[in-house]
Motif scaffolding. Structure first.
Motif, PDB file in Angstrom:
ATOM      1  N   LEU A 150       0.808  -1.217   0.000  1.00 56.47           N
ATOM      2  CA  LEU A 150       0.000   0.000   0.000  1.00 56.47           C
ATOM      3  C   LEU A 150       0.847   1.276   0.000  1.00 56.47           C
ATOM      4  O   LEU A 150       0.432   2.299  -0.550  1.00 56.47           O
ATOM      5  CB  LEU A 150      -0.929   0.023   1.208  1.00 56.47           C
ATOM      6  N   THR A 151       2.032   1.224   0.610  1.00 56.55           N
ATOM      7  CA  THR A 151       2.801   2.454   0.837  1.00 56.55           C
ATOM      8  C   THR A 151       4.125   2.538   0.105  1.00 56.55           C
ATOM      9  O   THR A 151       4.690   3.629  -0.021  1.00 56.55           O
ATOM     10  CB  THR A 151       3.095   2.627   2.332  1.00 56.55           C
ATOM     11  N   GLY A 152       4.696   1.417  -0.321  1.00 51.01           N
ATOM     12  CA  GLY A 152       6.042   1.431  -0.892  1.00 51.01           C
ATOM     13  C   GLY A 152       7.124   1.641   0.151  1.00 51.01           C
ATOM     14  O   GLY A 152       8.266   1.962  -0.179  1.00 51.01           O
ATOM     15  N   ARG A 153       6.766   1.419   1.424  1.00 49.66           N
ATOM     16  CA  ARG A 153       7.683   1.661   2.541  1.00 49.66           C
ATOM     17  C   ARG A 153       7.693   0.438   3.453  1.00 49.66           C
ATOM     18  O   ARG A 153       6.694  -0.275   3.573  1.00 49.66           O
ATOM     19  CB  ARG A 153       7.230   2.895   3.327  1.00 49.66           C
ATOM     20  N   TYR A 154       8.845   0.191   4.111  1.00 47.31           N
ATOM     21  CA  TYR A 154       8.922  -0.926   5.038  1.00 47.31           C
ATOM     22  C   TYR A 154       7.853  -0.765   6.118  1.00 47.31           C
ATOM     23  O   TYR A 154       7.611   0.332   6.630  1.00 47.31           O
ATOM     24  CB  TYR A 154      10.309  -1.004   5.664  1.00 47.31           C
ATOM     25  N   HIS A 155       7.215  -1.877   6.474  1.00 46.57           N
ATOM     26  CA  HIS A 155       6.028  -1.830   7.330  1.00 46.57           C
ATOM     27  C   HIS A 155       6.246  -1.201   8.703  1.00 46.57           C
ATOM     28  O   HIS A 155       5.323  -0.548   9.225  1.00 46.57           O
ATOM     29  CB  HIS A 155       5.428  -3.237   7.472  1.00 46.57           C
ATOM     30  N   PRO A 156       7.425  -1.332   9.360  1.00 42.59           N
ATOM     31  CA  PRO A 156       7.556  -0.665  10.658  1.00 42.59           C
ATOM     32  C   PRO A 156       7.430   0.862  10.565  1.00 42.59           C
ATOM     33  O   PRO A 156       7.025   1.508  11.538  1.00 42.59           O
ATOM     34  CB  PRO A 156       8.956  -1.070  11.125  1.00 42.59           C
ATOM     35  N   ARG A 157       7.767   1.415   9.423  1.00 46.16           N
ATOM     36  CA  ARG A 157       7.662   2.872   9.277  1.00 46.16           C
ATOM     37  C   ARG A 157       6.204   3.321   9.411  1.00 46.16           C
ATOM     38  O   ARG A 157       5.934   4.451   9.843  1.00 46.16           O
ATOM     39  CB  ARG A 157       8.205   3.316   7.917  1.00 46.16           C
ATOM     40  N   GLY A 158       5.284   2.448   9.042  1.00 51.23           N
ATOM     41  CA  GLY A 158       3.865   2.786   9.096  1.00 51.23           C
ATOM     42  C   GLY A 158       3.167   2.283  10.333  1.00 51.23           C
ATOM     43  O   GLY A 158       1.927   2.290  10.394  1.00 51.23           O
ATOM     44  N   GLY A 159       3.925   1.839  11.343  1.00 46.17           N
ATOM     45  CA  GLY A 159       3.326   1.420  12.606  1.00 46.17           C
ATOM     46  C   GLY A 159       2.741   0.027  12.615  1.00 46.17           C
ATOM     47  O   GLY A 159       2.104  -0.358  13.596  1.00 46.17           O
ATOM     48  N   VAL A 160       2.939  -0.748  11.565  1.00 47.84           N
ATOM     49  CA  VAL A 160       2.392  -2.109  11.513  1.00 47.84           C
ATOM     50  C   VAL A 160       3.343  -3.030  12.262  1.00 47.84           C
ATOM     51  O   VAL A 160       4.443  -3.327  11.805  1.00 47.84           O
ATOM     52  CB  VAL A 160       2.187  -2.567  10.064  1.00 47.84           C
ATOM     53  N   ARG A 161       2.906  -3.469  13.432  1.00 46.89           N
ATOM     54  CA  ARG A 161       3.766  -4.230  14.325  1.00 46.89           C
ATOM     55  C   ARG A 161       3.242  -5.626  14.605  1.00 46.89           C
ATOM     56  O   ARG A 161       3.889  -6.408  15.314  1.00 46.89           O
ATOM     57  CB  ARG A 161       3.906  -3.467  15.634  1.00 46.89           C
ATOM     58  N   GLY A 162       2.044  -5.955  14.127  1.00 45.25           N
ATOM     59  CA  GLY A 162       1.453  -7.259  14.404  1.00 45.25           C
ATOM     60  C   GLY A 162       0.394  -7.599  13.383  1.00 45.25           C
ATOM     61  O   GLY A 162       0.289  -6.960  12.329  1.00 45.25           O
ATOM     62  N   VAL A 163      -0.410  -8.606  13.704  1.00 42.77           N
ATOM     63  CA  VAL A 163      -1.448  -9.050  12.780  1.00 42.77           C
ATOM     64  C   VAL A 163      -2.843  -9.004  13.402  1.00 42.77           C
ATOM     65  O   VAL A 163      -3.813  -9.424  12.776  1.00 42.77           O
ATOM     66  CB  VAL A 163      -1.154 -10.481  12.266  1.00 42.77           C
ATOM     67  N   THR A 164      -2.951  -8.478  14.632  1.00 44.84           N
ATOM     68  CA  THR A 164      -4.248  -8.438  15.283  1.00 44.84           C
ATOM     69  C   THR A 164      -4.214  -7.433  16.431  1.00 44.84           C
ATOM     70  O   THR A 164      -3.165  -6.846  16.743  1.00 44.84           O
ATOM     71  CB  THR A 164      -4.637  -9.837  15.809  1.00 44.84           C
TER      72      THR A 164
END
Length: 590
Positions: free
Chosen positions: A79-93
């Protein structure tokens, strides 16, 4: 004078005769837990995936394409073209899957360029508005926002934030809605995102697909064959063939509408296989930062632009998809933040390509980081593998290539300091009450049980709260009310006839909603009858009934939404799937 006039006329004729450049349509299809090895185009003779394979025949196949070890991070990177930690995605639930609100998505970019945008399937990057797909650039959304679902036949889903009942097998149903969107958008450019939720467990698939595999002798087996569950493999392969049929339906729709020549179709998966099965001899599976956990199919077709049977040997990743698709479509990226990905359009179009020689792609999950170059992988324990000579990661060559090991070790340290610094303790409340999206669902997944209350399964996704037995028990949600005003509170509940009569209170700071359980509603669990393999993580589901707790006025601000029982006449109170807060009458703007 005559010479100048002649040049002007020639230039005008050339301008008028030049073909108009039409923006291409884009269809992105994402499989869930399908491994690199789960396609016949990659050499798996255990199944046939002719429609997916055709994308490689008519377009390009990427030989070394990388995603994340698990679902939500990959979706965020696409969705962002950026590594996921940069967008606050830290888990799956439980909120850790949410993509930060200051991140711009690929849908927002295409929408700003005049595209119709639609998503149909598993979102997995936030449920409540403005994390919801309708707030992230998608005009149309049909599916579920959770990480996994407990029932694939006639499942409960949503359409633009409102609950609906799915029709038939979920993958077929999602495809039906994507096709309807394509047909409705045929006269303008469109961006269609079709994130399937299979072959993720629970392992459910229609009989006509499963019957082919239920007794099949599988010639290709997992690298460690003793770890393979053959029943799981058979079910997964059946689900993959179902996906292939639905990909074929999308391709046929594009052809029937004469859109196939001007539509980019892209297919990939979100992580490695969800069980031990044939995967080209690679080490690792879903959840691993090794090659088998993060290498994914990537096939892309754009007739007359991408030459048939193009093979891309250079490494690339999910972070490259946004810059690549926008580059191919000729539209500017909307994000004001630097991208980690690069456009690989030149590799597809046969033009010059730079910045690949020393490229590194990083894979992260649960604090573990590995890095891949064109020739090497340094794993999460600093073992170094020559991926050209040793694609199965059998021999550590760190001592033989100390300069490579040192360079990559230092690169991982720098990446952690830069990217993982963004993964601070998650203190984001769940948002409630936006005027543009007045209905807010707070599922059990996002709440916390206290006292005797338990989840219906270990995995929070798709669970409900049960074993509520005492007036001392609590269920809480950390929320922030955006808009002050009058709200209605509704609980989705079930209750045995012997337990009717509990009085229930829902409170936020000094505000109270109250109601009484008058009607019994005790439906059977659903899902087990469709499982091909005994499930281990997902909850079974049941049909919940709404119980209104009336209206109350809520003020803007953060607080702990608390559900408790004032009286418990039976053995239990109720089972709870979710609390729904609806902004009925917002306060007048000052």
């Amino acid at each position: 004078m005559r010479h100048c006039l002649l040049l002007f006329v020639v230039a005008l004729l050339l301008q008028n005769s030049a073909p108009a450049v039409e923006p291409p349509n884009v269809v992105v299809i994402l499989a869930d837990d399908q491994g690199w090895g789960d396609l016949s185009v990659h050499g798996n003779t255990n199944l046939k995936t002719p429609n997916i394979d055709s994308l490689a025949r008519d377009g390009a196949l990427f030989e070394r394409f990388y995603v994340c070890p698990v679902c939500a991070p990959t979706r965020a990177e696409f969705l962002t073209g950026r590594y996921h930690p940069r967008g606050g995605v830290r888990g799956v639930t439980s909120g850790g899957e949410r993509l930060d609100l200051n991140e711009k998505t690929i849908a927002e970019t295409f929408k700003s360029a005049g595209y119709a945008t639609g998503a149909f399937g598993k979102w997995h990057n936030g449920t409540q508005f403005p994390y919801h797909p309708n707030a992230r650039g998608f005009d149309e959304y049909y599916g579920f926002t959770s990480g996994h679902w407990g029932e694939y036949f006639d499942p409960p889903l949503e359409h633009n934030g409102r609950p609906v009942q799915g029709n038939g097998f979920i993958t077929d149903d999602l495809t039906d809605h994507a096709i309807s969107f394509i047909k409705a958008s045929k006269d303008r450019p469109f961006f269609c995102y079709l994130p399937f939720n299979t072959p993720h467990s629970p392992m459910q698939v229609p009989d006509r697909f499963y019957d082919k595999f239920k007794n099949a002798a599988l010639k290709l087996r997992a690298h460690d064959a003793e770890r393979e569950d053959l029943m799981m493999t058979r079910a997964a392969l059946a689900m993959c063939e179902n996906i292939d049929e639905n990909v074929g339906r999308v391709l046929k729709t594009l052809e029937d509408l004469s859109l196939d020549q001007k539509t980019i179709v892209l297919y990939f998966s979100d992580n490695g296989p969800n069980s031990w099965r044939w995967n080209g001899g690679m080490r690792g599976r879903k959840g691993s930062t090794d090659e088998g956990g993060v290498r994914s199919p990537l096939l892309i077709r754009w007739p007359k632009q991408i030459r048939p049977e193009t093979r891309v040997a250079k490494i690339s990743a999910a972070i490259d998809l946004l810059p690549t698709l926008t580059d191919l479509a000729g539209i500017p990226v909307k994000s004001d933040k630097p991208l980690d990905g690069v456009s690989v359009a030149p590799l597809l179009l046969g033009t010059a390509f730079e910045n690949q020689a020393d490229r590194m792609i990083f894979s992260h999950w649960n604090g573990k980081v590995s890095v891949r170059t064109q020739d090497f992988r340094l794993d999460a324990t600093h073992r170094l593998y020559d991926m050209v000579r040793d694609p199965g990661q059998q021999h550590d060559v760190a001592r033989d290539r100390p300069e490579v090991a040192s360079r990559l070790t230092q690169a991982v340290a720098r990446w952690k300091a830069d990217v993982l610094a963004d993964l601070k303790q998650d203190d984001r409340p769940f948002p409630v009450g936006y005027r543009a999206f007045p209905i807010t669902v707070l599922p059990a997944r996002d709440g916390l049980p206290h006292g005797n209350v338990r989840r219906s399964a270990n995995a929070p996704n798709c669970s409900y709260f049960t074993n509520w037995t005492s007036a001392d028990d609590r269920i809480t949600w950390d929320i922030e009310v955006s808009t002050g005003g009058r709200y209605e509170a509704v609980i989705q509940y079930t209750c045995a006839a012997t337990d009717v009569g509990s009085e229930i209170e829902l409170s936020l700071n000094e505000h109270r909603f109250r109601g009484k359980v008058i009607d019994a509603h005790d439906p059977p669990l659903r899902g087990k009858e469709h499982d091909r393999v005994l499930r281990s993580g997902e909850s079974y589901v049941k049909d919940f009934k709404p119980l209104s707790l009336g209206n109350a006025t809520l003020k803007p601000g953060r607080g702990l939404l608390t559900l408790r029982a004032l009286s418990v006449p039976g053995q239990r109170v109720i089972d709870v799937r979710s609390v729904v807060l609806t902004l009925v009458e917002p306060d007048s703007p000052r």
